[in-house]
Design a protein around this motif. Structure first.
Motif, PDB file in Angstrom:
ATOM      1  N   THR A 184      -6.157  -1.078  -9.693  1.00  0.00           N
ATOM      2  CA  THR A 184      -5.995  -0.061  -8.645  1.00  0.00           C
ATOM      3  C   THR A 184      -5.383  -0.673  -7.388  1.00  0.00           C
ATOM      4  N   LEU A 185      -4.590   0.151  -6.713  1.00  0.00           N
ATOM      5  CA  LEU A 185      -4.084  -0.254  -5.408  1.00  0.00           C
ATOM      6  C   LEU A 185      -4.096   0.947  -4.465  1.00  0.00           C
ATOM      7  N   ALA A 186      -4.187   0.634  -3.195  1.00  0.00           N
ATOM      8  CA  ALA A 186      -4.104   1.650  -2.148  1.00  0.00           C
ATOM      9  C   ALA A 186      -3.006   1.239  -1.185  1.00  0.00           C
ATOM     10  N   TYR A 187      -2.477   2.219  -0.461  1.00  0.00           N
ATOM     11  CA  TYR A 187      -1.373   1.945   0.460  1.00  0.00           C
ATOM     12  C   TYR A 187      -1.735   2.423   1.857  1.00  0.00           C
ATOM     13  N   VAL A 188      -1.433   1.587   2.856  1.00  0.00           N
ATOM     14  CA  VAL A 188      -1.614   1.943   4.260  1.00  0.00           C
ATOM     15  C   VAL A 188      -0.343   1.544   4.995  1.00  0.00           C
ATOM     16  N   ILE A 215      -3.179   4.549  -8.222  1.00  0.00           N
ATOM     17  CA  ILE A 215      -3.256   4.576  -6.758  1.00  0.00           C
ATOM     18  C   ILE A 215      -4.562   5.253  -6.359  1.00  0.00           C
ATOM     19  N   SER A 216      -5.373   4.543  -5.604  1.00  0.00           N
ATOM     20  CA  SER A 216      -6.666   5.107  -5.204  1.00  0.00           C
ATOM     21  C   SER A 216      -6.602   5.825  -3.861  1.00  0.00           C
ATOM     22  N   GLY A 217      -5.492   5.643  -3.117  1.00  0.00           N
ATOM     23  CA  GLY A 217      -5.383   6.338  -1.848  1.00  0.00           C
ATOM     24  C   GLY A 217      -4.123   5.950  -1.094  1.00  0.00           C
ATOM     25  N   GLU A 218      -3.635   6.872  -0.252  1.00  0.00           N
ATOM     26  CA  GLU A 218      -2.504   6.627   0.641  1.00  0.00           C
ATOM     27  C   GLU A 218      -2.925   7.039   2.048  1.00  0.00           C
ATOM     28  N   TYR A 219      -2.625   6.191   3.036  1.00  0.00           N
ATOM     29  CA  TYR A 219      -3.031   6.452   4.417  1.00  0.00           C
ATOM     30  C   TYR A 219      -1.864   6.134   5.341  1.00  0.00           C
ATOM     31  N   TYR A 220      -1.625   7.033   6.316  1.00  0.00           N
ATOM     32  CA  TYR A 220      -0.470   6.884   7.193  1.00  0.00           C
ATOM     33  C   TYR A 220      -0.873   7.075   8.664  1.00  0.00           C
ATOM     34  N   PRO A 221      -1.427   6.046   9.278  1.00  0.00           N
ATOM     35  CA  PRO A 221      -1.704   6.118  10.715  1.00  0.00           C
ATOM     36  C   PRO A 221      -0.407   6.195  11.523  1.00  0.00           C
ATOM     37  N   LYS A 222      -0.513   6.666  12.761  1.00  0.00           N
ATOM     38  CA  LYS A 222       0.635   6.710  13.651  1.00  0.00           C
ATOM     39  C   LYS A 222       0.995   5.304  14.112  1.00  0.00           C
ATOM     40  N   LEU A 223       2.240   5.131  14.527  1.00  0.00           N
ATOM     41  CA  LEU A 223       2.666   3.857  15.097  1.00  0.00           C
ATOM     42  C   LEU A 223       1.824   3.521  16.324  1.00  0.00           C
ATOM     43  N   PRO A 226      -4.407   2.235  17.797  1.00  0.00           N
ATOM     44  CA  PRO A 226      -5.213   1.034  18.044  1.00  0.00           C
ATOM     45  C   PRO A 226      -6.421   0.876  17.140  1.00  0.00           C
ATOM     46  N   ASP A 227      -6.928   1.970  16.586  1.00  0.00           N
ATOM     47  CA  ASP A 227      -8.186   1.927  15.836  1.00  0.00           C
ATOM     48  C   ASP A 227      -7.954   2.366  14.393  1.00  0.00           C
ATOM     49  N   PHE A 228      -8.082   1.419  13.450  1.00  0.00           N
ATOM     50  CA  PHE A 228      -7.891   1.714  12.029  1.00  0.00           C
ATOM     51  C   PHE A 228      -9.218   1.846  11.292  1.00  0.00           C
ATOM     52  N   SER A 229     -10.321   1.889  12.017  1.00  0.00           N
ATOM     53  CA  SER A 229     -11.638   1.829  11.371  1.00  0.00           C
ATOM     54  C   SER A 229     -11.869   2.971  10.389  1.00  0.00           C
ATOM     55  N   ALA A 230     -11.389   4.178  10.706  1.00  0.00           N
ATOM     56  CA  ALA A 230     -11.609   5.316   9.809  1.00  0.00           C
ATOM     57  C   ALA A 230     -10.881   5.106   8.479  1.00  0.00           C
ATOM     58  N   TYR A 231      -9.690   4.552   8.539  1.00  0.00           N
ATOM     59  CA  TYR A 231      -8.926   4.297   7.311  1.00  0.00           C
ATOM     60  C   TYR A 231      -9.584   3.182   6.493  1.00  0.00           C
ATOM     61  N   ILE A 232     -10.081   2.175   7.180  1.00  0.00           N
ATOM     62  CA  ILE A 232     -10.729   1.062   6.493  1.00  0.00           C
ATOM     63  C   ILE A 232     -12.030   1.528   5.843  1.00  0.00           C
ATOM     64  N   GLU A 233     -12.781   2.382   6.549  1.00  0.00           N
ATOM     65  CA  GLU A 233     -14.008   2.934   5.966  1.00  0.00           C
ATOM     66  C   GLU A 233     -13.696   3.747   4.716  1.00  0.00           C
ATOM     67  N   ALA A 234     -12.595   4.514   4.749  1.00  0.00           N
ATOM     68  CA  ALA A 234     -12.205   5.298   3.570  1.00  0.00           C
ATOM     69  C   ALA A 234     -11.871   4.372   2.397  1.00  0.00           C
ATOM     70  N   LEU A 235     -11.224   3.275   2.672  1.00  0.00           N
ATOM     71  CA  LEU A 235     -10.897   2.310   1.624  1.00  0.00           C
ATOM     72  C   LEU A 235     -12.155   1.665   1.050  1.00  0.00           C
ATOM     73  N   LEU A 236     -13.155   1.460   1.894  1.00  0.00           N
ATOM     74  CA  LEU A 236     -14.381   0.806   1.465  1.00  0.00           C
ATOM     75  C   LEU A 236     -15.275   1.698   0.608  1.00  0.00           C
ATOM     76  N   VAL A 237     -15.033   2.999   0.618  1.00  0.00           N
ATOM     77  CA  VAL A 237     -15.847   3.903  -0.201  1.00  0.00           C
ATOM     78  C   VAL A 237     -15.715   3.544  -1.675  1.00  0.00           C
ATOM     79  N   SER A 238     -14.478   3.285  -2.095  1.00  0.00           N
ATOM     80  CA  SER A 238     -14.215   2.837  -3.468  1.00  0.00           C
ATOM     81  C   SER A 238     -13.100   1.808  -3.380  1.00  0.00           C
ATOM     82  N   PRO A 239     -13.440   0.562  -3.102  1.00  0.00           N
ATOM     83  CA  PRO A 239     -12.422  -0.442  -2.773  1.00  0.00           C
ATOM     84  C   PRO A 239     -11.420  -0.660  -3.905  1.00  0.00           C
ATOM     85  N   PRO A 240     -10.128  -0.581  -3.601  1.00  0.00           N
ATOM     86  CA  PRO A 240      -9.113  -0.877  -4.613  1.00  0.00           C
ATOM     87  C   PRO A 240      -9.030  -2.382  -4.841  1.00  0.00           C
TER      88      PRO A 240
END
Length: 416
Positions: A184-188, A215-223, A226-240
């Motif tokens: 599995t892989l995820a993309y950010v 693919i376990s997930g795709e995430y697209y924060p804005k340029l 400053p805070d990626f914690s929500a995306y990282i928490e989502a990745l940690l739910v089922s770590p790729p």
């Protein structure tokens, strides 16, 4: 007389401090320039370090041209042109970049545009250059959409694009499967053209190689988020098994730092196949970059270990008291490519230079022994070797505490 004019121009560049928005190469040269180039880079703001490194490297390229002209004059060969280079502060802003490009062409009379960090801005500048039937040498941005059909006949790029980087990454991941099985892989990645295009390029590469994955997930924060914690928490739910990221500069450094603190890098391998291995990121992270992160970049200061690359890095350090990020080599390449195209052209005009750029070979610091960068005449994309490594403890290039090692090297998929 031609050489004396170039010497005067270069000496003025070396001694006159840069004033952003003004001509770097003084107008008071003994002879009129034969070619004017306008470069757009952020010199201030969050990405200003890219433009400041480009500034140093442009000076290095001009000095290189001067030295080659001395050699050519001694043997009666055709010389490179007297160049005037204007470097403008785009601040990384889209509207400002478009306005500056028009001013450089329509008020300052430049014949060639170069640079640009953001792919979305480069797409707009490319369309303007096509409308004006003038050359735009892309140096810094990576979206492969700029070199896909229909190709703008006036656009050429002198650094790896996302297609090259991500397809090399696909080859790396296929080999990795044999040693460290993953499924599995995820993309950010950043939520604009480059971020979305890079994933398409990777998926295409994996599919072409027949690599099975999910693919376990795709995430697209804005340029510059400053805070990626929500995306990282989502990745940690089922770590790729693997997290692929295409952030660059401070954004990638912030993502790595936060992913490390939140424990993501303990359960997933992190890879950035395009610009994450740039010296600016490695230096900014220091000890916050754990060993074993898979990284690549458009230029590395410790690979290849060749005289040309060592001299490039050492000379950059001598001039600036710092090590270069990848933007330095791409801007250096842009000026050399423009000068070489003028020298090789049957006619020293835009059409003649355009034809000369198609298929041009350009020896650059990042070329390993036995390989020379060259521009594909079909896509107008430079073809270069991709080196992918892993972060390892190394304090030979302070302030960095890590450098890349355990290299795997990938030649371009097409040959000249």
């Amino acid at each position: 007389m031609r050489i004396r004019a170039l010497v005067a121009t270069l000496m003025l560049w070396l001694w006159v401090p840069v004033v952003y928005g003004q001509i770097l190469l003084a107008r008071e040269a003994l002879e009129e320039p034969q070619l004017s180039v306008g470069c757009l880079y952020p010199l201030t703001g969050p990405m200003g370090f890219f433009g400041r490194d480009a500034n140093v490297a442009i000076g290095m390229a001009l000095d290189r041209i001067h030295k080659l002209n001395q050699q050519y004059e001694a043997i009666g060969e055709k010389l490179y042109p007297r160049l005037k280079v204007l470097l403008e502060d785009s601040k990384g802003k889209r509207h400002r970049s478009a306005t500056i490009a028009r001013q450089l062409v329509e008020e300052e009379g430049v014949s060639v545009l170069c640079g640009v960090v953001y792919s979305s801005i480069a797409l707009e500048i490319s369309a303007y250059a096509q409308q004006k039937e003038m050359l735009f040498i892309g140096a810094g941005h990576s979206s492969s959409r700029l070199t896909q059909e229909p190709v703008n006949p006036w656009y050429f790029r002198v650094n790896n694009d996302s297609r090259q980087s991500m397809r090399a990454g696909a080859r790396y991941l296929k080999e990795m499967k044999l040693e460290q099985p993953w499924t599995t892989l995820a993309y950010v990645g950043p939520d604009y053209d480059y971020g979305h295009q890079a994933l398409e390029d990777l998926l295409e590469g994996l599919e072409d190689l027949g690599v099975p994955f999910r693919i376990s997930g795709e995430y697209y924060p804005k340029l510059s988020e400053p805070d990626f914690s929500a995306y990282i928490e989502a990745l940690l739910v089922s770590p790729p098994d693997i997290v692929i990221s295409n952030f660059f500069g401070d954004d990638f450094a912030n993502f790595v730092r936060q992913a490390h603190l939140q424990g993501l890098l303990k359960v997933s391998r992190l890879a950035n196949f395009d610009t994450g291995g740039g010296y600016d990121v490695i230096a900014a992270l220091g000890n916050d970059l754990p060993p074993g992160v898979i990284l690549s970049g458009h230029h590395h200061i410790n690979w290849p270990d060749t005289p040309r690359n060592r001299e490039f890095v050492a000379e950059f350090y001598r001039r600036s008291d710092r090590y270069p990020n990848f933007m330095a080599e791409s801007s250096y390449a842009a000026i050399l490519a423009v000068a070489e195209a003028w020298r090789e052209a049957d006619t020293p005009d835009a059409e003649g230079m355009r034809r000369a750029l198609e298929g041009m070979k350009l020896p650059l610091p990042e070329d390993p022994p036995g390989f020379q960068s060259w521009i594909d005449p079909v896509s107008h994309q430079i073809m270069q070797v991709t080196a992918i490594g892993e972060s390892q403890p190394n304090d030979d290039y302070p302030p960095a505490k890590r450098m890349l090692g355990n290299w795997k090297i990938y030649l371009p998929e097409i040959q000249p």
